[in-house]
Scaffold this motif. Structure first.
Motif, PDB file in Angstrom:
ATOM      1  N   CYS A   1      39.071  42.778  33.896  1.00 44.75           N
ATOM      2  CA  CYS A   1      40.137  42.412  34.825  1.00 44.75           C
ATOM      3  C   CYS A   1      40.185  40.427  34.428  1.00 44.75           C
ATOM      4  O   CYS A   1      38.553  40.061  35.258  1.00 44.75           O
TER       5      CYS A   1
ATOM      6  N   ILE B   1      40.546  37.142  36.207  1.00 43.96           N
ATOM      7  CA  ILE B   1      41.307  36.282  37.554  1.00 43.96           C
ATOM      8  C   ILE B   1      41.929  35.224  37.223  1.00 43.96           C
ATOM      9  O   ILE B   1      41.211  34.622  36.597  1.00 43.96           O
TER      10      ILE B   1
ATOM     11  N   ARG C   1      44.248  31.334  38.177  1.00 45.89           N
ATOM     12  CA  ARG C   1      44.773  30.263  39.469  1.00 45.89           C
ATOM     13  C   ARG C   1      45.245  29.574  38.313  1.00 45.89           C
ATOM     14  O   ARG C   1      45.701  28.894  37.424  1.00 45.89           O
TER      15      ARG C   1
ATOM     16  N   SER D   1      36.116  37.679  34.034  1.00 44.78           N
ATOM     17  CA  SER D   1      36.130  37.879  35.643  1.00 44.78           C
ATOM     18  C   SER D   1      35.124  38.521  35.651  1.00 44.78           C
ATOM     19  O   SER D   1      34.327  38.101  37.148  1.00 44.78           O
TER      20      SER D   1
ATOM     21  N   ILE E   1      35.551  44.445  40.610  1.00 48.43           N
ATOM     22  CA  ILE E   1      35.820  43.424  40.950  1.00 48.43           C
ATOM     23  C   ILE E   1      35.401  43.016  42.178  1.00 48.43           C
ATOM     24  O   ILE E   1      34.453  42.223  43.172  1.00 48.43           O
TER      25      ILE E   1
ATOM     26  N   VAL F   1      40.482  44.585  46.549  1.00 53.09           N
ATOM     27  CA  VAL F   1      42.005  44.270  45.793  1.00 53.09           C
ATOM     28  C   VAL F   1      42.738  45.063  45.984  1.00 53.09           C
ATOM     29  O   VAL F   1      42.227  46.571  45.493  1.00 53.09           O
TER      30      VAL F   1
ATOM     31  N   LEU G   1      44.897  39.217  37.554  1.00 49.82           N
ATOM     32  CA  LEU G   1      45.384  38.821  38.744  1.00 49.82           C
ATOM     33  C   LEU G   1      45.256  37.769  39.290  1.00 49.82           C
ATOM     34  O   LEU G   1      44.320  37.044  38.973  1.00 49.82           O
ATOM     35  N   GLU G   2      46.029  37.185  39.495  1.00 51.62           N
ATOM     36  CA  GLU G   2      46.398  35.994  40.177  1.00 51.62           C
ATOM     37  C   GLU G   2      45.677  36.064  41.112  1.00 51.62           C
ATOM     38  O   GLU G   2      45.728  37.154  42.453  1.00 51.62           O
ATOM     39  N   ASP G   3      44.697  35.040  42.026  1.00 52.42           N
ATOM     40  CA  ASP G   3      44.178  34.928  42.649  1.00 52.42           C
ATOM     41  C   ASP G   3      43.455  33.647  43.312  1.00 52.42           C
ATOM     42  O   ASP G   3      43.140  32.406  42.234  1.00 52.42           O
TER      43      ASP G   3
ATOM     44  N   TYR H   1      34.433  34.055  48.177  1.00 44.88           N
ATOM     45  CA  TYR H   1      34.277  35.025  47.180  1.00 44.88           C
ATOM     46  C   TYR H   1      32.481  35.435  47.198  1.00 44.88           C
ATOM     47  O   TYR H   1      31.731  34.348  47.724  1.00 44.88           O
TER      48      TYR H   1
END
Length: 209
Positions: free
Chosen positions: A36, A38, A40, A67, A85, A93, A124-126, A133
């Motif tokens: 995955c 991540i 932004r 990520s 994750i 998530v 994954l957009e975060d 975190y």
């Protein structure tokens, strides 16, 4: 602790049976690992990606990687991969928020370690601030932010290093701010083409294609 049991496949992804994780890497048995990435946007709107620095107790210790990633145990599907994750980054998530990019075939061999993996790869957009975190210091040595365009230039060999910033574990096992340059040699060994394909897919996703 009992060793992990994973499903093993032939080269066309047909299920053959099960094996221990160590057996799979000793014999080069095909298995599955969840990836995955991540992403932004920077304050200026540029697509960025999070890079994990693997913990010292992990395979490929202290190298820069995806990520979040992890082997799928026997009977698990990519949907179950989201556990990686949370285990690594402390981020819960909803699988429905992930976007499938592709499934990669990864082949790597060194010093008796043979890795034949199918990698279902997701985006994954975060926008969670890095300080929010809940990183696992046993698994994660650091978490960096890199521009996608810089990553493309690095793995297309247009530049030899790129600038990143983020967090890194110190000698007191606390995460402190980090900023500096990284090189290709500091990454877990995937092919240049894998990184290029991921970054180009991320760019297209941000462009709405």
């Amino acid at each position: 602790m009992a060793e992990e049991i994973i499903d093993v496949y032939d080269e066309k992804m047909h299920l053959l049976g099960q094996a221990t994780r160590s057996q799979a890497h000793q014999e080069g048995l095909w298995h599955m690992s969840f990836h995955c990435w991540i992403v932004r946007r920077s304050p200026e709107g540029r697509p960025q990606v999070l890079l994990q620095v693997r913990g010292k107790t992990q395979n490929h210790p202290s190298l820069i990687d995806i990520s979040a990633a992890g082997h799928l145990l026997s009977g698990e599907t990519p949907h179950d991969g989201i556990k990686s994750i949370e285990q690594e980054l402390g981020l819960k998530v909803d699988f429905a928020k992930l976007t499938k990019l592709f499934t990669a075939n990864h082949v790597f061999q060194k010093d008796g370690y043979i890795n034949h993996e199918f990698n279902p790869t997701y985006l994954l957009e975060d926008s969670t601030p890095l300080l929010d975190y809940k990183l696992n210091p046993d698994r994660v040595e650091g978490l960096f932010i890199a521009d996608v365009e810089d990553m493309l230039n690095l793995f297309k060999h247009k530049v030899d290093k790129i600038y990143v910033n983020g967090l890194k574990l110190n000698t007191d096992r606390k995460y402190t701010p980090f900023a500096g340059n990284i090189t290709r040699d500091e990454f877990v060994p995937h092919t240049d083409q894998y990184f290029i394909k991921v970054m180009e897919n991320i760019q297209r996703w941000f462009q709405g294609q």
